[in-house]
Each structure stands twice: as structure tokens, then as C-alpha cells.
Design a protein around this motif. Structure first.
Motif, PDB file in Angstrom:
ATOM      1  N   ASN A  57      61.672  49.340 -15.828  1.00  0.00           N
ATOM      2  CA  ASN A  57      61.392  47.912 -15.674  1.00  0.00           C
ATOM      3  C   ASN A  57      62.233  46.983 -16.414  1.00  0.00           C
ATOM      4  OD1 ASN A  57      59.134  47.988 -13.470  1.00  0.00           O
ATOM      5  ND2 ASN A  57      57.902  48.885 -15.081  1.00  0.00           N
ATOM      6  N   ASP A  62      64.880  44.742 -18.053  1.00  0.00           N
ATOM      7  CA  ASP A  62      65.624  43.588 -17.890  1.00  0.00           C
ATOM      8  C   ASP A  62      66.896  43.700 -19.063  1.00  0.00           C
ATOM      9  OD1 ASP A  62      67.038  41.282 -17.464  1.00  0.00           O
ATOM     10  OD2 ASP A  62      65.088  39.925 -17.183  1.00  0.00           O
ATOM     11  N   TYR A  96      68.844  41.519 -19.905  1.00  0.00           N
ATOM     12  CA  TYR A  96      68.996  40.233 -20.468  1.00  0.00           C
ATOM     13  C   TYR A  96      68.527  40.000 -21.697  1.00  0.00           C
ATOM     14  CZ  TYR A  96      72.311  38.846 -16.995  1.00  0.00           C
ATOM     15  OH  TYR A  96      73.586  38.723 -16.040  1.00  0.00           O
ATOM     16  N   TYR A  97      67.135  40.683 -22.000  1.00  0.00           N
ATOM     17  CA  TYR A  97      66.392  40.507 -22.982  1.00  0.00           C
ATOM     18  C   TYR A  97      67.170  41.041 -24.292  1.00  0.00           C
ATOM     19  CZ  TYR A  97      62.318  38.935 -20.798  1.00  0.00           C
ATOM     20  OH  TYR A  97      61.171  38.341 -20.079  1.00  0.00           O
ATOM     21  N   THR A 147      61.496  45.554 -21.496  1.00  0.00           N
ATOM     22  CA  THR A 147      60.530  45.289 -20.392  1.00  0.00           C
ATOM     23  C   THR A 147      59.801  43.935 -20.669  1.00  0.00           C
ATOM     24  OG1 THR A 147      60.163  47.552 -20.712  1.00  0.00           O
ATOM     25  CG2 THR A 147      58.801  46.555 -19.098  1.00  0.00           C
ATOM     26  N   HIS A 200      60.478  39.259 -26.224  1.00  0.00           N
ATOM     27  CA  HIS A 200      59.882  39.488 -27.610  1.00  0.00           C
ATOM     28  C   HIS A 200      58.634  38.564 -27.389  1.00  0.00           C
ATOM     29  CE1 HIS A 200      58.886  38.055 -31.653  1.00  0.00           C
ATOM     30  NE2 HIS A 200      59.308  39.411 -31.846  1.00  0.00           N
ATOM     31  N   THR A 250      56.141  38.363 -25.367  1.00  0.00           N
ATOM     32  CA  THR A 250      55.002  39.033 -24.907  1.00  0.00           C
ATOM     33  C   THR A 250      54.639  40.184 -25.625  1.00  0.00           C
ATOM     34  OG1 THR A 250      55.574  38.357 -22.683  1.00  0.00           O
ATOM     35  CG2 THR A 250      53.970  39.964 -22.711  1.00  0.00           C
ATOM     36  N   LEU A 281      53.047  51.986 -25.722  1.00  0.00           N
ATOM     37  CA  LEU A 281      52.198  52.613 -24.613  1.00  0.00           C
ATOM     38  C   LEU A 281      52.107  51.531 -23.625  1.00  0.00           C
ATOM     39  CD1 LEU A 281      49.350  54.030 -26.901  1.00  0.00           C
ATOM     40  CD2 LEU A 281      51.271  55.182 -25.853  1.00  0.00           C
ATOM     41  N   MET A 282      51.940  50.328 -23.597  1.00  0.00           N
ATOM     42  CA  MET A 282      52.016  49.197 -22.720  1.00  0.00           C
ATOM     43  C   MET A 282      53.147  49.278 -21.841  1.00  0.00           C
ATOM     44  SD  MET A 282      49.118  47.866 -23.020  1.00  0.00           S
ATOM     45  CE  MET A 282      49.058  46.372 -21.736  1.00  0.00           C
ATOM     46  N   ASP A 300      52.768  52.325 -19.712  1.00  0.00           N
ATOM     47  CA  ASP A 300      51.749  51.901 -18.555  1.00  0.00           C
ATOM     48  C   ASP A 300      52.321  51.122 -17.414  1.00  0.00           C
ATOM     49  OD1 ASP A 300      49.329  52.873 -18.898  1.00  0.00           O
ATOM     50  OD2 ASP A 300      48.254  51.062 -19.560  1.00  0.00           O
ATOM     51  N   THR A 301      53.540  50.485 -17.489  1.00  0.00           N
ATOM     52  CA  THR A 301      54.066  49.752 -16.445  1.00  0.00           C
ATOM     53  C   THR A 301      54.751  50.713 -15.543  1.00  0.00           C
ATOM     54  OG1 THR A 301      56.039  49.193 -17.456  1.00  0.00           O
ATOM     55  CG2 THR A 301      54.433  47.647 -18.024  1.00  0.00           C
ATOM     56  N   VAL A 302      55.183  51.910 -15.907  1.00  0.00           N
ATOM     57  CA  VAL A 302      56.265  52.838 -15.235  1.00  0.00           C
ATOM     58  C   VAL A 302      55.381  53.121 -13.845  1.00  0.00           C
ATOM     59  CG1 VAL A 302      57.162  54.948 -15.051  1.00  0.00           C
ATOM     60  CG2 VAL A 302      57.171  53.586 -17.021  1.00  0.00           C
ATOM     61  N   ASN A 303      56.065  52.975 -12.717  1.00  0.00           N
ATOM     62  CA  ASN A 303      55.351  53.469 -11.434  1.00  0.00           C
ATOM     63  C   ASN A 303      56.318  54.523 -10.949  1.00  0.00           C
ATOM     64  OD1 ASN A 303      53.698  53.233  -9.365  1.00  0.00           O
ATOM     65  ND2 ASN A 303      54.468  51.522  -8.547  1.00  0.00           N
ATOM     66  N   THR A 355      56.166  56.515  -7.720  1.00  0.00           N
ATOM     67  CA  THR A 355      55.238  57.006  -6.484  1.00  0.00           C
ATOM     68  C   THR A 355      55.118  58.640  -6.009  1.00  0.00           C
ATOM     69  OG1 THR A 355      57.110  56.506  -5.248  1.00  0.00           O
ATOM     70  CG2 THR A 355      55.580  54.609  -5.467  1.00  0.00           C
ATOM     71  N   THR A 375      51.371  57.565 -19.251  1.00  0.00           N
ATOM     72  CA  THR A 375      50.951  57.461 -20.444  1.00  0.00           C
ATOM     73  C   THR A 375      50.484  58.533 -21.151  1.00  0.00           C
ATOM     74  OG1 THR A 375      50.496  55.222 -19.662  1.00  0.00           O
ATOM     75  CG2 THR A 375      50.170  55.622 -21.947  1.00  0.00           C
TER      76      THR A 375
END
Lengths: 364, 360
Positions: free
Chosen positions: A161, A163, A165-166, A234, A237, A239, A248-249, A252-255, A257, A265
Motif C-alpha cells: 500500500n 505511496d 510520493y510521501y 503507507t 506523517h 496519520t 503493526l498498523m 495490518d493493512t496488508v491484504n 487474498t 501481523t
């Protein structure tokens, strides 16, 4: 192939891996707004220099441990120099136990009382320290074999996830170095300080090789960067700084399938927890070895049991997370001392020792 | 060491290990699977007294029915879940929740609180999908219950990337919503659904969510363009002028941004690779390309104008100005800079192949 020196380097890497991914990113996010890599690079460079000086100092002093090396200068000097170390490691264990148990309850043991997790953490550390350093060194090799693949797997997939550009701006035109004096930044040095002190207490059976230590140190650099930059890329800053455990968060966003398991996690956390156990064990062992030198008339086993019970009691007595943060703030001077002063003194004494030895050989 | 001492030490260790067995089981957290109910979908709406009403769609484990729908009203989500748990024979466990559906009215009022709550309590995975219901949730869930004779997780499959998901559908998760609330430059779109006539669910397009509040709506064709912007449009089908349908195979996006007199400029270039599926009236390849480019550009332009008016940056265009603006300025991105943004999109398409037939 020359295998000596691997064990020490592996223990060093494993200990740090257990620390990096948890408290470090959140501390760094509260310390800096932009250009996080500058902060990481500065503290990492200091760490590498300190490690090099420490190892070199030890080698020049020809395989004696830190206590002996400091003892060669004066009678009261080791007391004066190593008492802060004793205090620091005590607090480090308390903080680690407390913070990690808190994290475990947050992530998946929601109804287990904190004291039970703390008891589990400290008793495993106790068992490890009881067995001694050579057994811990062997354990660390086993841990690396078992857990490297899950950790690398999760780390690779957590780019899902991202990006990029961050990442920008890479250098802020108004970049200042005020952050160096910020308490949050000094607290973040937790991961750099003290993790290599055990090298000075190793039994002669475990050798240290400067080259392998520095290689291990090099291996840690991408880990420091990943632990901060994965959450940053991801979430951004604004957030990421809201989370108590940003890494860990992020995971947690890793999906994935096709994977049987819903949340990766747990794999990551448990692998790193195994590493953290080793850190706790090593730190407890350092504490006991130092205490044994301080009070030689008490048997080591009794000391270990007393220390374990004492540390456990203190870590239970800490009422909440904020208190833990304050405690972290209090030991900043101690941490800087452990981080920078001890390696420097070791280096100087080792250098003097080497020169003296050279002169003696010249004379004879 | 003599033998007796060794035995004694071993004995002590075994005792210690046995004493630790209770901790190893983690018995505080143990709960039998048949004492848990694992809802897949959660619906949240606001009642007239400004209370939350929560619906839980729990796939049933018994033979007679396939899905259980329970609902409860209360002041906080956690209290409601607790209440439902109390009144059920099993404990509600939100660990495997896949989709949160809120009703349109609630979405317009702002969902910031519940999204923060979801992120705080770690029971709910941050990967949970978000959707908005076009109709009342009472109606929606009763329709779902009536239609789910065969399978209890229709809605889940509808959004599942390996099953029913299409690039015409927005795909937004709780962590993205949370990020959009706190980020200076990111806003999101969330799918709007309702129970359909012939199919179980019908997609009505997407809602534009700014800071956790629904501010506008776009159609499903526009969602496809937005997804192309996010790089998720592969295998989306675009119909041009009622005559030709092409399928997007891959897309690539490049940006060039600069600031002049405090006004942001952005030129983007979207390169699409497409394949021709349907062709009525025998257009030439050049014509297809031209029309596709014109269509996509105008769709995006329209959408851009709309979001610019609402100051909701759903394309995350502010990201491309991170190098030009400092943090303080980025904070005002949505209000000061975004409405003045000069944005032009250039679309180039490459027709990768024409399927099995040589010419059109």
C-alpha cells in the motif's frame, strides 16, 4: 571458512531486531516532521561509530571483559563507571517488559491480564539467563533460522500500500537540527543504546570479529529505515504519528487474498517477539554478570532469582502507559551515557593498553 | 558436577516448566469456535434520536437458515455490540468483519467518530471495506436476508477482488478512510450500493468522502476513471459512443507539477493499453483511439471540476506538490490551493491487439 565471530554478531543483530520495529517508529514520528532519514542516519552513524570503538577497545585490551578493563585503571573507577550501566539495564528490562506486554494485549491477547504476560516474558528471560551466554548464542542462531523467512515475507508484502510520493520532500529547505535536542528523539535512541554492551562480558569461548560485527551493523541499517519509512509511505506523517505502534498498523493493512491467514501481523509480531525474548534474556544476563562482580559473595543463581523477582515487581507496579513514557524520559542521561560514553572510555583504555604493550615489547 | 546434583537440577527445571504450562495456553483468551459468532457485515445507521443503530449479518452455522441478522440501538458502537452479545447465546467477535455499511444519511453527517473508534479498538481489522447504502438499512438487510438462500456472504463476494469486484467499484478500506481524515491531501471514494432487482446488489456509483463526510456522488463510469488514476483499472471495460467497447489491459500515469505565482499547475499523462472487444459500425482504429481519449479526458475533467468545487481531493493531486509546498502550506491544500489548481490530463491509448480477428 572462518566461523568464529558469527555467534556474537548474530546475537547482536537479533537483539536489535527485537527492538527496532515496535517503539522506535512512533518515537521518531513524534520527534520529527520531515526528513526522517536525517535523524535515522545521524543516530545510526553514532551507533556504528560507538560499536566500532567498543569492539576495537575490547580487542586492544586483549580479551578481557569490560569490568576488568575498567578495573585496570583504578579501584573505584569500575564502580563509578558501571553503576549507571547496572541501573540502565534494570530500567531497560522494565520498560521492555511493560511495553511489550501492553502491545501484546493490544494486538491479540485482549482479555489476558497484563501481569500474566509480564510474568511469561520475564520467566522466559530468566530461563535464558540461567542457561548462560553460550546457550543464548546458540538459541539466537536457531531463532534466525526459524524466523527470518516470515519476517522477510511480511516486510516484502508490506510494500503493498505504499505511496512513494510521501517520500517527498527528500530534503526540506528549512531543515533544522533542533530535533536532536528533543526528548522524543533522545527517547528513540533506546534502540541504539546498550544493545551491544553484552559484547564486553562475553566468555572467552565466544569470539568477536570486528568485520562480522560491522557487517551485522550494516544489515541493521535497512531495518531502521524500513521501520520508519513503511508506515510513513503507507499513511503519511500526519496519520502515522497518531498510532502507538505504526509498524503493526502498516502490516495490518496488508491484504493477501491467496494466503490462508487473514492477518499476517501475528506472524510478524510473534517472530519479533522471539527476538525480543532473546534481548530480554541477554539484558538480564548482563545485569546478573555485572551484579555478580559488584557483590561477589552472593551466589549467581540467588542474584538472578532476586533480580528477576525485583524487576517483575517493579514492572507490575507501573500504573500506566504515560508513566512508562515519563520513565523513558528520566533515563535519557543514562541512555546517552551508555550509548556514547562507555564505548569511548573502552576505546581510550584499550588504546592505552595497546600502546603500553607496544612499548614493553620495544624495550624488551 | 556429580550425578545427584544434575538430577536435582533437571527435576527443578521440569517443575518450573510444568508450573508455566497454564500461561502457555493463553487460557484467558480461549473461546470455543461454537461459542463465537463471527459477523461478516456490519451496518450502522443513525436513528432520529441521533443514536446509532447497528446491524450484524452473521452467517449461521445451523441447517435451517444461512444468515442471521441482528440489530440494536444505542449510544456507542461498542455498547451496542456488547448488548447484542449479552442477548445472544454466543459471543460476538468482530475479528472477521469484512464490510461496514453505513446509510447515506449517516455518511452525510460525518463518520469521523466511528472510524477513529474502529482504529482504536483492535477488534476490527483495518482492512475492513467501507460501503454506503443508498436505501435505508432496515430495507437493505431484510432484502439481503430474503435473497441469501444459497450463501450467507453475497456482499462479501461482491467486493472480493477474486470474485465479484470490478474496476467500476470503488475499493476503500477503514485505514484509508482514517488516513483521509488526517491527511492534508488524500480524499477517498466509497461505493454506494443498494439491493438490486435481479441481482442481489446493485452498485450506484461512488460517494466522495471528504474528512469522513459524504459531500457528493459520482457514477460508476467515473469511478472507473478514478480507479485508473489509482492504478487499479485493469480489466475495466469502457464503452465508446454506443458503438465500441474496449478493455483496459494496463495503465501508467506520469505527472509533472510546478508552482507559479502561488498557483499550482499539474500536467498528467495517462497511457492506456487496451484491447477491442466489441465494434459496431466498423470504426477505424484511429477513430476509436481519438474517441476513447476524448471520452476519458472529458469524464475526468468533469469529475475534477466537481471535486474542485467541493474541495475534496479524491485523486490525491496534492501529493504531487509535496516538493513545492511546505508542511504549513500543505495543511491548507484543500482550501487554498486545490480550488485554483490548473490541471490538464492527456490520455494516450495504445491498442494492444484486436482479439482473434485481424481487422475491425
Amino acid at each position: 571458512m572462518d566461523k568464529s565471530g558469527y555467534q556474537a554478531a548474530i546475537v547482536y543483530v537479533v537483539c536489535h531486531m527485537g527492538l527496532i520495529f515496535f517503539l522506535y517508529p512512533s518515537d521518531l514520528f513524534s520527534a520529527m516532521d520531515m526528513g526522517h532519514w536525517i535523524g535515522i542516519s545521524i543516530s545510526y552513524a553514532l551507533h556504528a561509530i560507538a560499536l566500532y570503538m567498543y569492539v576495537k577497545g575490547l580487542q586492544w585490551a586483549a580479551h578481557r571483559n569490560v569490568v576488568d578493563i575498567f578495573g585496570s585503571v583504578g579501584k573505584f573507577l569500575p564502580w563509578l563507571l558501571l553503576l549507571p550501566a547496572l541501573l540502565y539495564f534494570g530500567v531497560a528490562i522494565i520498560i521492555t517488559i511493560r511495553a511489550y506486554s501492553e502491545m501484546l494485549t493490544l494486538v491479540f491477547l485482549s482479555s489476558t491480564p497484563l501481569w500474566a504476560i509480564q510474568l511469561l516474558l520475564i520467566s522466559i528471560a530468566f530461563l535464558m539467563a540461567w542457561q548462560g551466554m553460550s546457550s543464548m548464542a546458540r538459541t539466537s542462531v536457531l531463532l534466525v533460522i526459524l524466523f527470518t523467512i516470515p519476517i522477510l515475507f511480511v516486510l516484502c508484502f508490506s510494500f503493498q500500500n505504499v505511496d512513494w510520493y510521501y517520500l517527498l520532500p527528500i530534503i526540506d529547505p528549512g531543515q533544522s537540527f533542533h530535533f536532536l535536542a528533543k526528548p522524543d528523539f533522545l527517547v528513540s535512541l533506546f534502540v541504539y543504546a546498550g544493545g551491544f554492551f553484552f559484547l564486553g562480558l562475553l566468555p572467552p569461548s565466544i569470539q568477536i570479529s570486528t568485520k562480522k560485527m560491522m557487517l551485522g551493523c550494516l544489515l541493521l541499517f535497512p531495518m531502521f529505515l524500513l521501520s520508519v519509512y513503511l508506515p510513513l509511505l503507507t499513511f503519511g506523517h500526519a496519520t502515522a504519528e497518531l498510532y502507538e505502534f505504526p509498524m503493526l498498523m502498516t502490516i495490518d493493512t496488508v491484504n493477501i487474498t491467496w494466503l490462508l491467514f487473514d492477518r499476517v501481523t501475528i506472524f510478524f509480531l510473534l517472530s519479533l517477539m522471539a527476538f525480543a525474548f532473546l534481548y530480554l534474556g541477554v539484558t538480564l544476563w548482563v545485569l546478573v554478570t555485572l551484579a555478580k562482580r559488584a557483590v561477589p559473595f552472593i551466589p549467581q543463581n540467588v542474584l538472578l532469582i532476586a533480580l528477576t523477582i525485583g524487576l517483575f515487581a517493579i514492572s507490575i507496579a507501573i500504573p500506566n502507559w504515560d508513566y512508562l513514557k515519563t520513565l523513558q524520559g528520566w533515563i535519557i542521561p543514562l541512555r546517552l551515557y551508555m550509548f556514547l560514553v562507555i564505548p569511548l572510555i573502552t576505546f581510550i583504555i584499550g588504546w592505552r593498553h595497546k600502546h603500553k604493550a607496544n612499548r614493553t615489547t620495544e624495550v624488551t | 558436577m556429580d550425578k545427584l546434583a544434575t538430577i536435582r537440577i533437571t527435576f527443578k527445571f521440569v517443575l518450573l516448566l510444568v508450573a508455566m504450562v497454564p500461561f502457555v495456553t493463553g487460557c484467558w483468551d480461549i473461546k470455543d469456535i461454537n461459542h463465537r459468532s463471527l459477523p461478516v457485515i456490519m451496518g450502522i445507521s443513525l436513528t432520529e434520536e441521533n443514536q446509532y443503530k447497528v446491524f450484524l449479518d452473521i452467517p449461521a452455522t445451523n441447517e435451517t437458515s444461512t444468515v442471521n441478522i441482528v440489530s440494536e440501538t444505542g449510544d456507542t458502537i461498542n455498547k451496542i455490540i456488547d448488548h447484542i452479545s449479552m442477548n445472544m447465546e454466543t459471543q460476538v467477535d468482530l475479528l472477521h468483519l469484512k464490510i461496514v455499511i453505513v446509510d447515506k444519511n449517516f455518511a452525510r453527517n460525518g463518520m469521523e467518530d466511528i472510524i477513529s473508534a474502529f482504529n482504536r479498538s483492535r477488534d476490527i481489522s483495518s482492512k475492513t471495506l467501507f460501503a454506503i447504502s443508498d436505501q435505508g438499512l432496515d430495507q437493505f438487510f431484510s432484502d439481503m436476508a430474503a435473497k441469501s438462500e444459497h450463501s450467507g456472504n453475497i456482499i462479501y463476494d461482491f467486493f472480493e477482488e477474486n470474485a465479484g469486484w470490478n474496476p467500476q467499484l470503488a475499493d476503500t478500506r477503514i485505514w484509508q478512510m482514517f488516513r483521509s481524515i488526517h491527511s492534508y491531501t488524500h480524499d477517498v471514494i466509497v461505493p454506494i450500493i443498494r439491493s438490486g432487482r435481479s441481482t442481489s446488489i446493485e452498485c450506484m456509483g461512488s460517494a466522495i468522502i471528504k474528512n469522513g463526510r459524504m459531500t457528493g456522488q459520482i457514477g460508476s463510469d467515473e469511478t472507473l476513471v478514478a480507479n485508473a488514476f489509482y492504478g487499479k483499472s485493469a480489466f475495466g471495460k469502457v464503452e465508446i459512443m454506443d458503438s465500441t467497447t474496449v478493455q483496459i489491459i494496463s495503465n501508467r500515469l506520469t505527472h509533472h507539477s510546478w508552482m507559479k505565482n502561488d498557483k499550482p499547475y499539474l500536467r498528467s499523462h495517462l497511457r492506456l493499453k487496451v484491447t477491442i472487444l466489441d465494434s459496431r459500425g466498423h470504426l477505424t482504429e484511429e477513430q476509436i483511439k481519438e474517441r476513447l481519449e476524448a471520452l476519458l479526458t472529458s469524464r475526468l475533467d468533469q469529475m475534477f471540476k466537481k471535486t474542485q468545487k467541493e474541495q475534496a481531493d479524491i485523486f490525491a493531486l496534492g501529493q504531487y506538490f509535496r516538493n513545492h509546498l511546505n508542511r504549513e502550506q500543505l495543511r491548507d491544500w484543500r482550501t487554498t490551493y486545490y480550488p485554483n489548481l490548473d490541471f490538464k490530463l492527456h490520455v494516450t491509448t495504445i491498442i494492444e491487439n484486436r482479439g482473434n480477428l485481424k481487422n475491425l
